[in-house]
Design a protein around this motif. Structure first.
Motif, PDB file in Angstrom:
ATOM      1  N   UNK A 195      50.384  66.893  40.315  1.00 53.68           N
ATOM      2  CA  UNK A 195      50.247  67.988  39.345  1.00 53.68           C
ATOM      3  C   UNK A 195      49.220  68.980  39.882  1.00 53.68           C
ATOM      4  N   UNK A 196      49.545  70.260  39.812  1.00 50.87           N
ATOM      5  CA  UNK A 196      48.673  71.292  40.363  1.00 50.87           C
ATOM      6  C   UNK A 196      47.436  71.474  39.483  1.00 50.87           C
ATOM      7  N   UNK A 197      46.285  71.520  40.114  1.00 50.41           N
ATOM      8  CA  UNK A 197      44.965  71.602  39.460  1.00 50.41           C
ATOM      9  C   UNK A 197      44.516  73.060  39.461  1.00 50.41           C
ATOM     10  N   UNK A 198      44.310  73.605  38.267  1.00 57.40           N
ATOM     11  CA  UNK A 198      43.795  74.970  38.134  1.00 57.40           C
ATOM     12  C   UNK A 198      42.576  74.915  37.214  1.00 57.40           C
ATOM     13  N   UNK A 199      41.431  75.429  37.682  1.00 57.16           N
ATOM     14  CA  UNK A 199      40.197  75.343  36.913  1.00 57.16           C
ATOM     15  C   UNK A 199      40.034  76.526  35.971  1.00 57.16           C
ATOM     16  N   UNK A 200      39.460  76.231  34.822  1.00 60.75           N
ATOM     17  CA  UNK A 200      39.088  77.266  33.875  1.00 60.75           C
ATOM     18  C   UNK A 200      37.783  77.927  34.311  1.00 60.75           C
ATOM     19  N   UNK A 201      37.565  79.187  33.973  1.00 61.03           N
ATOM     20  CA  UNK A 201      36.304  79.860  34.337  1.00 61.03           C
ATOM     21  C   UNK A 201      35.112  79.219  33.638  1.00 61.03           C
ATOM     22  N   UNK A 202      33.962  79.289  34.296  1.00 61.19           N
ATOM     23  CA  UNK A 202      32.737  78.665  33.806  1.00 61.19           C
ATOM     24  C   UNK A 202      31.737  79.718  33.363  1.00 61.19           C
ATOM     25  N   UNK A 203      31.093  79.459  32.231  1.00 65.03           N
ATOM     26  CA  UNK A 203      30.052  80.341  31.697  1.00 65.03           C
ATOM     27  C   UNK A 203      28.698  79.704  32.037  1.00 65.03           C
ATOM     28  N   UNK A 204      28.063  80.219  33.079  1.00 61.36           N
ATOM     29  CA  UNK A 204      26.808  79.641  33.552  1.00 61.36           C
ATOM     30  C   UNK A 204      25.717  79.694  32.476  1.00 61.36           C
ATOM     31  N   UNK A 205      25.665  80.778  31.737  1.00 60.21           N
ATOM     32  CA  UNK A 205      24.620  80.959  30.730  1.00 60.21           C
ATOM     33  C   UNK A 205      24.713  79.912  29.628  1.00 60.21           C
TER      34      UNK A 205
END
Length: 462
Positions: free
Chosen positions: A162-172
């Protein structure tokens, strides 16, 4: 060389077992067997009586649960579903498995529970296999937000193709970036979204991302392994009430049961698919002896879970605050440090995660090195951080004042530069007051028939 014969072994090897009640007994055993017993005894003494155990993925069962764990069920098979087995001799196993599903369903306020996965990773594999085919896409919480390796292309997800796609991360906010994540879900149109993680200070945005997932006909999987006890203790939001379609979990972190897994859902269709996938695809026999211990733990959590979960969170916050007071760089200060059982510390100024974890172990303080959100992936062997979990020491009765003492031990080793072996003496003395598991029933196992008792820590003298 050949293994010693029975007569040679009986003449050549001697073990003294010291029983506190009956005195010393001489046993004639092979040297190899003495080694095994010695390793077990020393481990038990060290970890159960002498260490401050702060691994965020571990816990301690009660003596009652341990007694229920060591049963004849560990020798048996029960392939299939209760009352529909492929083996005979399972009538009591069936009742226990049904009871585990019922108890966990009550605690999670969910209709269907599948208790046969033998770990959280197997639970994830089962859910992922049901929800997507090889070549299809899954969107996961970013590794920086604590995604477990099984969620990724490096683990179970990748093994299933299954293809792995990451969600964006909020560093703050140390979390998934909600607005950007919604856009990714709408653009990618995955088969499912995965939230939850193994470095997990703050709840993920389940409601918002579940709505986005459902808008593109995707499901939301929530890995509750680390926070299951906090959920059933009503100190962490229940993801099923916020739009998650399915929960996967282990049963031995903030939920203080035996190592194992489960899957829960309110969808009968998903439940049927999961049940057909877990066996025969991922388990044959499902380690039956853990089921009675899981049931005992579920009953303990029914009666004591809210108080236990509340104290876990109080302790985590207090430890984070005290470490910060001593000059440690504790992540999440502007967010209150933590809302879970975990505390995460940037320890780079003290030599990095690998060095610090080893130093603390020499002082009998057990933590693990851990990547931080801003560490590159190739820093995994020597990351900037350590991860701390307070759930086990909370189970042994520690509260806020004890967190202050633990923080002081950290300070002595890492800030003051005191020799770890000297601090270890203090730690061992400190632990002497915290050897009895709390948040359980007051039951003297010595009053039970021998069939229901198990040996705990044996004292070996050589």
């Amino acid at each position: 060389m050949h293994p010693p014969t029975q007569s040679e072994a009986s003449e050549s090897y001697l073990l003294i077992y010291t029983n506190p009640s009956t005195g010393a007994t001489a046993l004639k055993l092979p040297g190899e067997l003495i080694d095994v017993l010695r390793y077990v005894a020393e481990h038990n003494r060290w970890r159960k009586l002498e260490c401050i155990n702060l691994i965020a993925s571990e816990n301690a069962m009660s003596p009652l649960a341990e007694a229920a764990y060591l049963t004849d069920m560990m020798h048996r098979y029960a392939e299939g579903k209760p009352r529909k087995r492929y083996y005979q001799g399972t009538k009591y196993v069936d009742e226990i498995e049904i009871l585990v599903s019922k108890l966990m369903g009550e605690l999670l306020e969910v209709q269907f529970v599948e208790p046969r996965p033998i770990s959280g990773t197997i639970a994830n594999a089962t859910a992922f296999r049901v929800l997507a085919a090889p070549g299809e896409k899954a969107v996961i919480a970013p590794v920086q937000a604590g995604a477990h390796v099984s969620h990724t292309k490096f683990g179970t997800l990748g093994a299933l193709g299954i293809e792995h796609i990451e969600l964006p991360y909020d560093q703050e906010n140390m979390n998934v970036d909600v607005d950007k994540a919604i856009k990714v879900i709408e653009e990618v149109r995955p088969r499912f979204v995965v939230l939850g993680g193994s470095v997990y200070l703050f709840p993920h945005p389940v409601k918002e991302l579940a709505e986005a997932a459902h808008s593109v006909d995707a499901k939301l999987v929530y890995d509750a392994a680390h926070v299951l006890g906090l959920i059933v203790g009503k100190r962490w939001r229940n993801p099923l009430k916020h739009g998650a379609d399915i929960i996967t979990s282990s049963t031995h972190k903030t939920f203080p049961g035996p190592q194992g897994g489960l899957i829960a859902t309110n969808s009968e269709d998903l439940y049927k698919k999961v049940s057909k996938a877990v066996f025969p695809l991922f388990v044959s026999n499902h380690h039956l002896h853990r089921l009675p211990a899981t049931a005992v733990t579920a009953i303990e959590m029914k009666y004591f879970g809210e108080a236990y979960a509340d104290q876990i969170i109080r302790n985590a916050k207090r430890l984070a605050e005290k470490l910060h007071e001593y000059g440690f760089k504790v992540l999440g200060e502007h967010l209150g440090f933590t809302q879970s059982h975990q505390v995460v510390v940037d320890i780079k100024n003290f030599g990095g995660g690998a060095k610090v974890a080893k130093l603390l172990e020499e002082a009998n303080i057990i933590v693990n090195k851990n990547l931080l959100p801003y560490d590159p992936p190739d820093a995994i062997k020597d990351p900037s951080g350590i991860r701390i979990g307070v759930q086990e020491m909370t189970r042994y009765g520690m509260k806020e004042s004890e967190m202050d003492v633990i923080a002081e031990f950290f300070k002595k080793v890492l800030v003051d530069g005191k020799k770890p072996e000297e601090v270890r003496k203090e730690v061992i003395e400190f632990r002497k007051n915290y050897t009895e598991v709390k948040y359980t029933f007051d039951a003297d196992l010595n009053l039970f028939e021998a069939l229901f008792r198990i040996p705990m820590i044996i004292d070996l003298r050589f």
